[in-house]
Enzyme design. Structure first.
Site, short mmCIF file in Angstrom:
data_model
loop_
_atom_site.label_atom_id
_atom_site.label_comp_id
_atom_site.label_asym_id
_atom_site.label_seq_id
_atom_site.Cartn_x
_atom_site.Cartn_y
_atom_site.Cartn_z
CD GLU A 107 -12.88 -24.96 -16.41
OE1 GLU A 107 -12.53 -25.26 -17.59
OE2 GLU A 107 -12.84 -23.79 -15.99
CG ASP A 141 -15.41 -16.08 -15.29
OD1 ASP A 141 -15.42 -16.13 -14.05
OD2 ASP A 141 -14.42 -16.39 -15.97
CD1 TRP A 174 -18.52 -19.90 -14.75
CD2 TRP A 174 -19.75 -20.89 -13.17
NE1 TRP A 174 -17.66 -20.45 -13.83
CE2 TRP A 174 -18.39 -21.06 -12.85
CE3 TRP A 174 -20.72 -21.43 -12.31
CZ2 TRP A 174 -17.95 -21.74 -11.70
CZ3 TRP A 174 -20.29 -22.11 -11.18
CH2 TRP A 174 -18.93 -22.26 -10.88
NE ARG A 188 -12.85 -20.17 -21.55
CZ ARG A 188 -12.48 -19.94 -20.28
NH1 ARG A 188 -12.55 -20.90 -19.36
NH2 ARG A 188 -12.03 -18.75 -19.90
CD1 TRP A 209 -8.69 -18.18 -10.78
CD2 TRP A 209 -6.84 -19.02 -11.69
NE1 TRP A 209 -8.56 -17.64 -12.04
CE2 TRP A 209 -7.43 -18.14 -12.62
CE3 TRP A 209 -5.66 -19.66 -12.04
CZ2 TRP A 209 -6.88 -17.90 -13.87
CZ3 TRP A 209 -5.11 -19.42 -13.28
CH2 TRP A 209 -5.71 -18.55 -14.18
CD1 TRP A 237 -12.52 -19.78 -7.17
CD2 TRP A 237 -14.51 -20.23 -6.23
NE1 TRP A 237 -13.48 -19.78 -8.16
CE2 TRP A 237 -14.70 -20.04 -7.60
CE3 TRP A 237 -15.61 -20.51 -5.44
CZ2 TRP A 237 -15.97 -20.15 -8.21
CZ3 TRP A 237 -16.87 -20.62 -6.04
CH2 TRP A 237 -17.04 -20.43 -7.40
CG ASP A 238 -9.65 -22.80 -9.17
OD1 ASP A 238 -10.05 -21.63 -9.31
OD2 ASP A 238 -9.95 -23.73 -9.94
C1 DGY Z 1 -10.96 -17.40 -16.57
O1 DGY Z 1 -9.92 -16.91 -17.01
O2 DGY Z 1 -11.75 -18.06 -17.25
C2 DGY Z 1 -11.23 -17.31 -15.14
O3 DGY Z 1 -12.52 -17.74 -14.84
C3 DGY Z 1 -10.98 -15.97 -14.53
O4 DGY Z 1 -10.90 -16.21 -13.14
#
Ligand code: DGY
Length: 420
Positions: free
Chosen positions: A389, A159, A346, A192, A32, A34-35
């Site tokens: 995370e 997201d 988020w 999620r 990924w 920015w990761d």
């Molecule tokens: C995900 O799959 O959760 C990611 O945030 C997408 O970049």
């Protein structure tokens, strides 16, 4: 080095897949954008050569047009949706067809402050970064409004932030949309985004595919077009760091273009100022509507170092109010708002990479107390709960993926007292 710093290193090493690092096993099995950038800085604290390979592998995924994709699918893996077969980028290596917050120039600048001085390497990086930034300007601000758009919530890296609830909820989902989500088979679905979110995420992807990923058409006619203060502020900060690189490398031909970007994007942040909230908010470009609350992205104004006195005073007030509202800062959404959810991705939890940017941002505007508290909270939350995370701002409990690379990287950076 303490046991926990050793553990952080081992997490990153076990997530290494050769020249790049995955965020965490199973949940995110690819590279990924920015990761990987944050990870590279963490790796730089103990292995400079490997850190540069991390950066090179990101540039290896850069498109001809300059975009560095959100996800690069160097190797096959079936534990993630949507994988390369959905995106069909026709690139080598395959990738997703959108980008992510452009933190990379700042990360490379920090490596320079830690001793990276090889001008051949740096000139190569500089050219690629300029190409990347030009891509953002040309494709995410095609009318030169001074506002950078995201065309998918995934592009923000945040997201399911409430920052785009109204924009995302306005999208009508076709009956034919078929989800094969894998994330919530690995992680408790309460932590999620919802299926409703995912239906819309995929609807946007399919619409963009219909437009053959023509960015101008997507900007004009796509389903989602929002100016994210996170991307806007991160871009401004990255341009400032690119400018410092240009000076170091005597790339004088780029001074004016960088000065103009910094000036233009900083000035136009005024359009993100929401008088009803007295803060910077996200702006739905399609409707002209400003979001009515604040997320952690608004606080990155300090990282970009923008705003007049009134704006800065108001933002500091909000920052203190939010930081002291929970045990561990900085929550990703304002805890005084009804949409706040301390567990859900988020919509409330604490994210260590945001804390890293907030901490250096507040330090740079001399808000030392805020900067220190955010840094101490980050170290404490990891020491008490592990390398997750994201974390609950009240209890500190970890959520989402475990043994997470960027959390380990931020811990190494903070414990090495590198910048703040
Ligand atoms: C995900 O799959 O959760 C990611 O945030 C997408 O970049």
């Amino acid at each position: 080095m303490t046991d926990l710093q050793e553990k952080a290193k081992n997490i990153i090493k076990s997530n290494s897949r050769g020249d790049f690092t995955i965020p965490c096993e199973t949940l995110y099995p690819f590279q990924w954008n920015w990761d990987s950038a944050f990870c590279a800085l963490g790796i730089y604290t103990y292995n400079k050569e490997r850190a540069l390979r991390e950066i090179d592998s990101l540039f290896n995924g850069q498109w001809e047009n300059g975009m560095i994709p959100q996800i690069i699918f160097h190797k096959n893996n079936t534990t993630y949706f949507p994988g390369p077969e959905i995106w069909q980028s026709n690139t080598n290596p395959p990738s997703s067809c959108i980008s992510q917050p452009p933190v990379l120039a700042t990360i490379i600048w920090y490596m320079m402050t830690l001793g990276l001085e090889d001008k051949t390497i740096l000139n190569g990086y500089f050219d690629k970064l300029m190409k990347y930034h030009k891509w953002f300007v040309n494709n995410r601000d095609p009318y030169n409004k001074g506002l950078l758009s995201i065309i998918h919530p995934w592009e923000s890296g945040r997201d399911n932030s409430p920052d785009w609830d109204s924009a995302i909820n306005a999208i009508k989902v076709d009956d034919s949309i078929h989800l094969e989500r894998k994330d919530n088979t690995h992680i408790d679905e309460k932590e999620r985004p919802t299926n409703d979110d995912y239906n819309r995420y995929m609807q946007i992807v399919y619409k963009c595919k219909e437009f053959n990923w023509d960015n101008k058409k997507i900007y004009d006619e796509g389903l989602f077009n929002v100016c994210d203060p996170g991307i806007q502020f991160i871009f401004i900060r990255a341009c400032k760091d690119l400018y410092k690189m240009a000076v170091y490398l005597h790339r004088t031909e780029y001074y004016t273009i960088l000065e103009n970007w910094i000036e233009h994007y900083s000035t136009n942040c005024n359009k993100l100022w929401n008088v009803h909230v007295n803060a910077y908010s996200s702006l739905n470009i399609k409707t002209g509507e400003l979001h009515d609350c604040i997320s952690c992205a608004s606080m990155l104004y300090a990282y970009a170092n923008i705003g007049g006195k009134e704006q800065r005073d108001a933002m500091i007030k909000h920052s203190k109010r939010i930081l002291y509202a929970t045990k561990y800062g900085f929550p990703s959404y304002d805890p005084h708002q009804k949409r706040f959810d301390s567990k859900k991705y988020w919509r409330g939890p604490v994210w260590c990479i945001i804390n890293f940017m907030l901490s250096i941002g507040f330090a740079s505007i001399k808000e030392v107390e805020l900067s220190k508290k955010i840094k101490n909270n980050t170290n404490e939350i990891i020491e008490n709960n592990g390398f997750f995370e994201y974390f609950d701002p009240y209890e500190g409990r970890g959520y989402g993926g475990e043994n997470f690379s960027w959390t380990a990287a931020v811990y190494l950076i903070f414990k090495n007292e590198l910048f703040v």
